[in-house]
Design an enzyme around this catalytic site. Structure first.
Site, mmCIF file in Angstrom:
data_model
loop_
_atom_site.group_PDB
_atom_site.id
_atom_site.type_symbol
_atom_site.label_atom_id
_atom_site.label_comp_id
_atom_site.label_asym_id
_atom_site.label_seq_id
_atom_site.Cartn_x
_atom_site.Cartn_y
_atom_site.Cartn_z
ATOM 1 N N ARG A 160 -13.445 95.612 -28.184
ATOM 2 C CA ARG A 160 -14.264 94.473 -27.772
ATOM 3 C C ARG A 160 -14.909 94.665 -26.403
ATOM 4 O O ARG A 160 -16.055 94.278 -26.191
ATOM 5 C CB ARG A 160 -13.351 93.245 -27.746
ATOM 6 C CG ARG A 160 -14.073 91.944 -27.662
ATOM 7 C CD ARG A 160 -13.131 90.796 -27.865
ATOM 8 N NE ARG A 160 -11.804 91.087 -27.301
ATOM 9 C CZ ARG A 160 -10.797 90.235 -27.331
ATOM 10 N NH1 ARG A 160 -10.956 89.063 -27.884
ATOM 11 N NH2 ARG A 160 -9.627 90.546 -26.803
ATOM 12 N N LYS B 287 0.117 96.725 -40.374
ATOM 13 C CA LYS B 287 1.008 95.606 -40.628
ATOM 14 C C LYS B 287 0.860 94.595 -39.498
ATOM 15 O O LYS B 287 0.429 94.989 -38.421
ATOM 16 C CB LYS B 287 2.438 96.093 -40.777
ATOM 17 C CG LYS B 287 3.173 96.357 -39.456
ATOM 18 C CD LYS B 287 4.651 96.514 -39.656
ATOM 19 C CE LYS B 287 5.385 96.191 -38.404
ATOM 20 N NZ LYS B 287 6.806 96.403 -38.400
ATOM 21 N N HIS C 90 4.453 102.842 -41.854
ATOM 22 C CA HIS C 90 4.625 104.189 -41.298
ATOM 23 C C HIS C 90 5.966 104.812 -41.689
ATOM 24 O O HIS C 90 6.134 106.022 -41.605
ATOM 25 C CB HIS C 90 4.394 104.205 -39.783
ATOM 26 C CG HIS C 90 5.465 103.560 -38.988
ATOM 27 N ND1 HIS C 90 5.484 102.220 -38.729
ATOM 28 C CD2 HIS C 90 6.560 104.074 -38.399
ATOM 29 C CE1 HIS C 90 6.551 101.939 -38.008
ATOM 30 N NE2 HIS C 90 7.221 103.045 -37.794
ATOM 31 N N LYS D 297 7.350 109.289 -42.913
ATOM 32 C CA LYS D 297 8.374 110.132 -42.275
ATOM 33 C C LYS D 297 8.776 111.279 -43.197
ATOM 34 O O LYS D 297 8.897 111.106 -44.399
ATOM 35 C CB LYS D 297 9.600 109.281 -41.915
ATOM 36 C CG LYS D 297 9.308 108.321 -40.764
ATOM 37 C CD LYS D 297 10.521 107.509 -40.408
ATOM 38 C CE LYS D 297 10.210 106.485 -39.334
ATOM 39 N NZ LYS D 297 10.090 107.042 -37.990
ATOM 40 N N GLU E 181 17.722 99.430 -33.893
ATOM 41 C CA GLU E 181 16.939 99.784 -32.700
ATOM 42 C C GLU E 181 17.738 99.409 -31.458
ATOM 43 O O GLU E 181 18.507 98.433 -31.500
ATOM 44 C CB GLU E 181 15.620 99.010 -32.688
ATOM 45 C CG GLU E 181 14.697 99.321 -33.850
ATOM 46 C CD GLU E 181 13.456 98.439 -33.823
ATOM 47 O OE1 GLU E 181 12.411 98.920 -33.384
ATOM 48 O OE2 GLU E 181 13.540 97.263 -34.219
ATOM 49 N N ASP F 154 9.350 91.186 -40.017
ATOM 50 C CA ASP F 154 8.857 92.347 -39.271
ATOM 51 C C ASP F 154 9.383 93.672 -39.830
ATOM 52 O O ASP F 154 8.682 94.680 -39.771
ATOM 53 C CB ASP F 154 9.276 92.210 -37.792
ATOM 54 C CG ASP F 154 8.664 93.302 -36.916
ATOM 55 O OD1 ASP F 154 7.435 93.495 -36.999
ATOM 56 O OD2 ASP F 154 9.408 93.973 -36.176
ATOM 57 N N HIS G 271 9.510 97.775 -44.243
ATOM 58 C CA HIS G 271 10.153 99.085 -44.101
ATOM 59 C C HIS G 271 11.418 99.221 -44.953
ATOM 60 O O HIS G 271 11.566 100.187 -45.698
ATOM 61 C CB HIS G 271 10.515 99.360 -42.640
ATOM 62 C CG HIS G 271 9.359 99.222 -41.702
ATOM 63 N ND1 HIS G 271 8.099 99.681 -42.001
ATOM 64 C CD2 HIS G 271 9.267 98.673 -40.472
ATOM 65 C CE1 HIS G 271 7.295 99.432 -40.979
ATOM 66 N NE2 HIS G 271 7.975 98.816 -40.054
ATOM 67 N N LYS H 10 17.577 94.520 -33.536
ATOM 68 C CA LYS H 10 17.160 95.019 -32.228
ATOM 69 C C LYS H 10 18.345 94.961 -31.267
ATOM 70 O O LYS H 10 19.274 94.196 -31.478
ATOM 71 C CB LYS H 10 16.018 94.160 -31.693
ATOM 72 C CG LYS H 10 14.745 94.342 -32.501
ATOM 73 C CD LYS H 10 13.537 93.854 -31.755
ATOM 74 C CE LYS H 10 12.270 94.131 -32.523
ATOM 75 N NZ LYS H 10 11.937 95.570 -32.565
HETATM 76 P P1 NAD Z 1 -3.417 95.505 -28.914
HETATM 77 O O1 NAD Z 1 -3.397 94.048 -28.567
HETATM 78 O O2 NAD Z 1 -2.806 96.469 -27.950
HETATM 79 O O3 NAD Z 1 -4.939 95.966 -29.132
HETATM 80 C C1 NAD Z 1 -5.853 95.165 -29.796
HETATM 81 C C2 NAD Z 1 -7.199 95.867 -29.909
HETATM 82 O O4 NAD Z 1 -8.056 95.005 -30.664
HETATM 83 C C3 NAD Z 1 -7.904 96.145 -28.593
HETATM 84 O O5 NAD Z 1 -8.497 97.429 -28.655
HETATM 85 C C4 NAD Z 1 -9.037 95.085 -28.552
HETATM 86 O O6 NAD Z 1 -10.218 95.532 -27.891
HETATM 87 C C5 NAD Z 1 -9.321 94.931 -30.024
HETATM 88 N N1 NAD Z 1 -9.940 93.619 -30.318
HETATM 89 C C6 NAD Z 1 -9.424 92.394 -30.098
HETATM 90 N N2 NAD Z 1 -10.321 91.447 -30.476
HETATM 91 C C7 NAD Z 1 -11.406 92.092 -30.946
HETATM 92 C C8 NAD Z 1 -12.665 91.683 -31.480
HETATM 93 N N3 NAD Z 1 -13.006 90.397 -31.606
HETATM 94 N N4 NAD Z 1 -13.526 92.636 -31.866
HETATM 95 C C9 NAD Z 1 -13.214 93.951 -31.761
HETATM 96 N N5 NAD Z 1 -12.042 94.405 -31.269
HETATM 97 C C10 NAD Z 1 -11.164 93.483 -30.855
HETATM 98 O O7 NAD Z 1 -2.767 95.633 -30.363
HETATM 99 P P2 NAD Z 1 -1.874 96.827 -30.956
HETATM 100 O O8 NAD Z 1 -0.485 96.668 -30.450
HETATM 101 O O9 NAD Z 1 -2.559 98.120 -30.757
HETATM 102 O O10 NAD Z 1 -1.819 96.441 -32.515
HETATM 103 C C11 NAD Z 1 -2.926 96.619 -33.381
HETATM 104 C C12 NAD Z 1 -2.490 96.330 -34.812
HETATM 105 O O11 NAD Z 1 -1.468 97.241 -35.180
HETATM 106 C C13 NAD Z 1 -1.905 94.938 -35.037
HETATM 107 O O12 NAD Z 1 -2.210 94.524 -36.346
HETATM 108 C C14 NAD Z 1 -0.403 95.182 -34.940
HETATM 109 O O13 NAD Z 1 0.337 94.211 -35.652
HETATM 110 C C15 NAD Z 1 -0.308 96.537 -35.595
HETATM 111 N N6 NAD Z 1 0.887 97.294 -35.199
HETATM 112 C C16 NAD Z 1 1.083 97.653 -33.904
HETATM 113 C C17 NAD Z 1 2.197 98.392 -33.557
HETATM 114 C C18 NAD Z 1 2.423 98.839 -32.138
HETATM 115 O O14 NAD Z 1 3.405 99.561 -31.922
HETATM 116 N N7 NAD Z 1 1.566 98.470 -31.189
HETATM 117 C C19 NAD Z 1 3.127 98.756 -34.539
HETATM 118 C C20 NAD Z 1 2.892 98.376 -35.861
HETATM 119 C C21 NAD Z 1 1.761 97.653 -36.168
#
Ligand code: NAD
Length: 481
Positions: free
Chosen positions: A51, A149, A179, A183, A217, A236, A241, A329
């Site tokens: 964004r 997810k 994910h 594995k 965890e 979650d 998983h 956790k």
């Molecule tokens: P984050 O909050 O760190 O990043 C969000 C991203 O979305 C940013 O790059 C932001 O710029 C973008 N964004 C937000 N609003 C936007 C918009 N209107 N238009 C375009 N881009 C926009 O989130 P994250 O932790 O990286 O998680 C991303 C996804 O992955 C989520 O669905 C989360 O549930 C899933 N997920 C994350 C993890 C993890 O370890 N972080 C693990 C499993 C699943």
């Protein structure tokens, strides 16, 4: 044995949420490792979309630092890192508005490459992204979308999300990531089961006493308090998983290793699960040195950070063999493990004090991925016939030579599968809905009864209620250590 690397076809991968935690910690470092291994073709491009505006040069600097942090050994190859970063571009985009879409189309047009769009953003944006990809002419028959997810928070929301995605994409284009399925050991589980004659004849209620699946965890909820407190361990971890692992361990042999044949068999397992009885489930919330309620800032939070349950599969193969699943956790150790405990021999020919032992097949996903089979032998030395268990250790690093095993992270393997168009390790829409249909009544029951999770000490193996599930059946959990 050095693994063979077959380059995938040229592709453009757009990562929506390219500046986010997941992209910087897992996706981009994983892609770099595939690039360095020669699997990502040199023409491939990665377009990070997010964004907030920034120049590609600034994004590359941020990504370089992320790769150096999360993939330090490989990042020492600065030549490869420089070449990889030349393949990385940044595009500002608004999932909910018009900003950036035309520019993204200009970047991607005139390309007959595979186009993959990774939705690494909040699930609220999945529908909007799918719609804009279509409306801006960015989706075609070669397009694949990767969805992170959580996929819904119950059956109704998962079904609505499936319906939204189905408006724009065929099921064969949708890759729902879990994910855990990427594995190495999870795939090895299928190789062990279906590539050997040894195990499958014993893989049923006649020979298996019970099966345990543990995902423990040591970390707490970290910076995800808002999301986690609205979800809990059941949504979650358990719904995705642990249920996926349960499916792979319990499913019938598919007729071939083909995405739909495998997923059909997994779906049959989910549909054969009995509803869980209240006394077969335990919930917990960590307390003590680190306190769940303080971390989420709600002294009355009823969200579970631990759940354990006994599942029964009502089918010919498994009737009478319980599956015990638990995840939590801030437990004593970081451990993901599936354990198959075989039954006693029908009769012991040895003296009482020789001891009776059971074969235990333990499949470790982390740490030290590998498979161990406990075999009973005679205790060496003179002094009569005493039996002991020894592990036949199939830890891959030892068997194959540590430096020669190509440690491929789950995310990088799954992204390469997306480019190859192989959906075997991704969840199909009907699987996800069926998993929610099993989980929803459990969560509804808690809400209706105003159930409060039992506190458990940080660093322990969960609340006493979880032990009771086992004790009532005359069994015990494996140690979390
Ligand atoms: P984050 O909050 O760190 O990043 C969000 C991203 O979305 C940013 O790059 C932001 O710029 C973008 N964004 C937000 N609003 C936007 C918009 N209107 N238009 C375009 N881009 C926009 O989130 P994250 O932790 O990286 O998680 C991303 C996804 O992955 C989520 O669905 C989360 O549930 C899933 N997920 C994350 C993890 C993890 O370890 N972080 C693990 C499993 C699943």
């Amino acid at each position: 044995m050095v693994s063979r690397v077959i380059p995938v076809d040229p592709f453009d991968l757009v990562i929506f949420g390219g500046t986010g935690d997941l992209a910087q910690r897992k996706i981009l470092p994983g892609l770099f490792r595939r690039f360095r291994a020669g699997q990502m073709p040199p023409q491939a491009r990665i377009i990070a979309a997010a964004r907030t505006a920034q120049e590609s040069a600034a994004f590359r600097a941020q990504t370089r630092a992320a790769i150096q942090e999360h993939s330090p050994t490989e990042a020492r190859d600065t030549g490869a890192l420089d070449r990889f970063l030349q393949r990385v571009h940044f595009q500002q985009i608004d999932a909910l508005g018009d900003t950036g879409w035309r520019a993204l189309r200009d970047l991607l047009t005139a390309s007959d490459r595979i186009e993959a769009y990774y939705f690494s953003v909040s699930p609220d944006l999945f529908g909007a992204l799918a719609e804009r990809l279509q409306n801006h002419g960015l989706a075609g028959p070669q397009t694949r979308v990767v969805v992170e997810k959580p996929f819904g928070r119950d059956q109704a929301t998962a079904r609505a999300l499936n319906a939204t995605l189905a408006q724009y994409f065929d099921e064969s284009q949708i890759y729902r990531i879990d994910h855990y399925l990427g594995k190495e050991t999870v795939q090895n589980l299928m190789a062990v089961r279906f590539g050997n004659m040894l195990f499958e004849p014993l893989w049923n209620a006649q020979y298996v006493d019970h099966i345990q699946i543990t995902v423990a965890e040591t970390v707490g909820i970290g910076g995800r308090a808002g999301y986690y407190d609205a979800a809990g361990a059941m949504r979650d971890m358990m719904q995705n998983h642990l249920m996926q692992l349960l499916c792979l361990i319990a499913m019938e042999p598919p007729s071939r290793f083909d995405p739909d044949a495998v997923r059909d068999e997994k779906l049959k397992v989910i549909r054969a699960l009995d509803p869980v009885k209240p006394h077969h489930i335990a919930r917990g919330q960590y307390s003590g040195l680190a306190d769940y309620r303080s971390e989420v800032g709600d002294p009355r939070s009823k969200t579970e950070s631990f759940v354990a349950l006994r599942a029964n599969i009502s089918n010919w193969r498994w009737s009478g063999t319980p599956f015990y699943l638990r995840t939590g956790k801030r437990m004593g150790a970081r451990l993901s493990e599936i354990t198959v405990v075989f039954k006693d021999t029908p009769h012991s020919i040895f003296e009482e004090d020789a001891g009776r032992h059971r074969n235990v097949l333990s499949i470790r996903l982390q740490p030290n991925e590998g498979i161990t089979l406990g075999v009973t032998i005679k205790e060496p030395g003179p002094g009569g016939m005493r039996l002991i268990d020894v592990p036949l250790d199939m830890t891959f690093a030892e068997a194959l030579g540590d430096e020669e095993v190509d440690h491929v992270d789950a995310y990088e393997r799954l992204i390469m599968d997306v480019i190859r168009g192989n959906q075997t390790l991704f969840m199909r829409g009907d699987e996800v809905e069926a998993a929610w249909a099993w989980v929803d009544p459990i969560i509804e029951g808690w809400t209706k009864r105003g159930d409060v999770p039992k506190p458990y000490e940080c660093g322990s193996s969960g609340p006493g209620d979880a032990d009771q599930i086992m004790q009532r059946d005359g069994r015990a959990w494996r140690k979390v250590s």
